[in-house]
Design a protein around this motif. Structure first.
Motif, PDB file in Angstrom:
ATOM      1  N   TYR A  88       0.831  -1.209   0.000  1.00  0.00           N
ATOM      2  CA  TYR A  88       0.000   0.000   0.000  1.00  0.00           C
ATOM      3  C   TYR A  88       0.868   1.263   0.000  1.00  0.00           C
ATOM      4  O   TYR A  88       0.400   2.350  -0.343  1.00  0.00           O
TER       5      TYR A  88
ATOM      6  N   MET B 271      -6.385  -2.197  -0.685  1.00  0.00           N
ATOM      7  CA  MET B 271      -6.988  -3.390  -0.086  1.00  0.00           C
ATOM      8  C   MET B 271      -6.660  -3.459   1.400  1.00  0.00           C
ATOM      9  O   MET B 271      -5.804  -2.738   1.896  1.00  0.00           O
ATOM     10  N   ARG B 272      -7.330  -4.366   2.114  1.00  0.00           N
ATOM     11  CA  ARG B 272      -7.067  -4.545   3.544  1.00  0.00           C
ATOM     12  C   ARG B 272      -5.683  -5.115   3.795  1.00  0.00           C
ATOM     13  O   ARG B 272      -5.045  -4.798   4.793  1.00  0.00           O
ATOM     14  N   ASP B 273      -5.243  -5.993   2.895  1.00  0.00           N
ATOM     15  CA  ASP B 273      -3.878  -6.521   3.011  1.00  0.00           C
ATOM     16  C   ASP B 273      -2.901  -5.392   2.707  1.00  0.00           C
ATOM     17  O   ASP B 273      -3.041  -4.710   1.689  1.00  0.00           O
ATOM     18  N   THR B 274      -1.918  -5.209   3.557  1.00  0.00           N
ATOM     19  CA  THR B 274      -0.960  -4.135   3.313  1.00  0.00           C
ATOM     20  C   THR B 274      -0.048  -4.459   2.144  1.00  0.00           C
ATOM     21  O   THR B 274       0.492  -3.564   1.508  1.00  0.00           O
TER      22      THR B 274
END
Length: 161
Positions: free
Chosen positions: A42, A140-143
């Protein structure tokens, strides 16, 4: 008879060259940025510099994506920022659908790779000539998104239909 054959072959080759060169004039940019180890953090902003000299014609802007078949999500959220030559910016968030509801790839699969092309903007006019900076981040929620090979930007002149 032989000279007639050479004439028609020459005309065919010249016509093919003209068709191909005209088609390429429709593309402003078609560039990909590869991601190290196929991971997209991210924190990683992918930048594309685009010089625009045409403010009269309409353009289509596409985001292109290459993933492996091991990408684990059915979608992807992407933050987009466009910096204009006058210093102003436009910020958007896009949801890209990677698979359909049944889990089938929406892109073109070839072996272990899947290629996607998403339309971001259709038939837009650039308001001014100059250098535009297109910036993309994954949202996304995953970094760190795994199995993302590359991201691309494609800008073409809109078709007149």
């Amino acid at each position: 008879m032989m000279s007639k054959n050479i004439f028609f072959k020459s005309i065919s080759i010249i016509s093919l060259i003209m068709i191909l060169s005209c088609n390429n004039q429709q593309i402003v940019i078609n560039e990909f940025k590869n991601l190290n180890n196929s991971d997209w953090s991210y924190l990683d902003t992918l930048n594309f510099d685009v010089s625009i000299g045409d403010t009269l014609n309409n353009f289509d802007i596409f985001l292109q994506l290459r993933t492996s078949t091991d990408y684990k999500w059915s979608n992807m959220y992407v933050y987009s920022e466009i910096d204009f030559p006058n210093g102003k910016s436009r910020v958007d968030t896009f949801q890209l659908f990677i698979t359909d509801k049944k889990g089938h790839w929406n892109g073109e699969k070839s072996g272990l790779l899947v290629n996607f092309q998403y339309s971001l903007y259709k038939k837009i006019k650039f308001p001014m000539k100059g250098k535009y900076l297109f910036k993309f981040n994954q949202a996304m929620r995953d970094t760190i998104l795994e199995n993302i090979n590359s991201l691309g930007l494609k800008i073409t002149k809109s078709q007149n239909h």
